[in-house]
Design an enzyme around this catalytic site. Structure first.
Site: not given
Ligand code: CTP
Length: 412
Positions: A283, A216-219
């Site tokens: 994102a 995943g990502n930090r969005s």
């Protein structure tokens, strides 16, 4: 140093008449008065005789800093109702009891609030609150239909626990923050986005490695959620396609939750043909594990795993065929070097009308912060750098451009 939280008073210079009628939900109207005032509005509170049984004027006076009105004919001021009605940009009645709704539907003007309602040309929001059986009565249903026919916005009631131990049912007043959002939409009035369909994506996607792990990502989703909320406030019908996010769903917005890039692509493709504007703030993962494990990967059985990746579809490119002619498409780009140069390439390559570029290395910009510093890029137009501002303000700048571009499309 963390970026300072910027003060924002979106209702500054706006006057709201807050009518409060006699139901137990009147206690929540105190919070509504406070929140409207904090948002910058001048709030004139009008209490009905019934409301005075539940709440006292002084609470409202202390919070709004203005006198509270309770009488149609206060001494020496027989014209108060006309003045309040004329000066208001919006009239919000919360709670609106069954009795008040009946009197308003009949066009009566036998107290200050009903007289203001009859005399005003401002946008009106009614927030019903009553026992569920009173709400279910055909008389109330008929009154609400009639009031909606006058052009009034009826917000609620919600389903939930009712007062006096009456269990659960429809009849509960919507919550103060929802009422404030409705007031915001009423104050906005007609805009070029009124009645338009806006599709917004937000948050990061999750690409499964096995049933319990993902890439995943930090969005946080904040930028997209602010855009969705602002588009609704401007009168749009908004669909928000969101990856997992802890943020509250913006009032009025239709939420479609997704997890993976592929699910997001499907949701965008389905909604895009009806959308006047697409704002792709999500994102989206560019890569996903090509062969996610069906069972949880065990360290003893398999040692350190190697995860092979494959490319996901680029949603903006892959859904181009589903765009509506004249529809406006906005993309975002988070860069860490050569932001504008990379941005210009994406603008052309993805067929965008507007690209919002931010440089993740700048303080106060990017993921997990409430502020952003962006540059707006349009084909055949000079770069437009904006100063550091809250994401809510960035949302308004973006929507100003979307409105402008939609206007161009209509004129074309
Ligand atoms: N985007 C998309 N589908 C993807 C990846 C990104 O539609 N699979 C969208 C984003 O929502 C954003 C825009 O494309 O509006 C640009 O995203 P960004 O990640 O900056 O661009 P990429 O094309 O992925 O380029 P990069 O190599 O810089 O990651």
């Amino acid at each position: 140093m963390p970026a300072p939280r910027l003060p924002r008073r979106p209702f500054r210079g706006r006057r709201v008449v807050l009518g409060v009628t006699g139901g137990i939900a009147a206690y929540k109207a105190v919070t509504v008065a406070r929140e409207l005032t904090l948002a910058g509005a001048e709030v004139d509170v009008v209490l009905s005789a019934g409301a005075l049984e539940f709440v006292r004027p002084m609470s409202f006076e202390a919070l709004t800093g203005r006198p509270v009105h309770t009488s149609l004919y206060p001494q020496g001021d027989p014209n108060l109702h006309i003045r309040l009605a004329r000066d208001a940009h919006a009239v919000v009645v919360a709670p609106a009891t069954a009795n008040f709704l009946a009197r308003a539907a009949a066009g009566m003007a036998d107290d200050l609030l009903t007289a203001v309602l009859l005399a005003t040309e401002a946008a009106v929001v009614l927030c019903p609150a009553m026992n569920d059986r009173m709400f279910a009565h055909p008389a109330t249903a008929e009154n609400l239909r009639r009031l909606a026919g006058f052009g009034y916005q009826v917000a609620g009631p919600a389903v939930g626990p009712l007062a006096w131990g009456e269990g659960e049912g429809p009849g509960r007043m919507i919550e103060p923050e929802e009422i404030v959002a409705h007031a915001g939409r009423a104050l906005e009035g007609a805009t070029p986005l009124s009645g338009r369909r806006v599709l917004v994506t937000a948050g990061g996607t999750r690409e499964p490695i096995d049933p319990v792990r993902y890439i995943g990502n930090r969005s946080s989703g904040r930028m997209g959620y602010e855009i969705a909320a602002a588009a609704w406030r401007r009168g749009a019908e908004v669909i928000l396609v969101s990856g997992p996010s802890a943020l509250p769903v913006p009032v009025g917005v239709e939420l479609r939750r997704v997890e993976t890039a592929e699910e997001m692509r499907g949701a965008v493709e389905a909604a895009l043909p009806d959308a006047d504007a697409l704002v792709m703030a999500a994102a989206v993962a560019d890569f996903r594990p090509s062969d996610p494990a069906a069972q949880k990967l065990k360290k003893e059985a398999s040692g350190v795993p190697e995860i092979r990746l494959e490319a996901t579809a680029d949603i903006l490119r892959a859904t181009r065929h589903a765009r509506r002619p004249g529809g406006v498409v906005v993309g975002f780009a988070l860069e860490t070097a050569d932001a504008v140069e990379n941005g210009r390439r994406k603008l052309a390559g993805k067929g965008l009308d507007l690209l919002v570029v931010n440089d993740a290395t700048e303080p106060g910009a990017g993921f997990e912060v409430e502020t952003n510093r962006v540059v707006l890029l349009r084909p055949d137009a000079p770069d437009e750098p904006l100063p550091l501002m809250s994401k809510a303000e960035v949302a308004d700048h973006i929507l100003d451009r979307v409105e402008f571009l939609l206007g161009l499309a209509v004129g074309a």
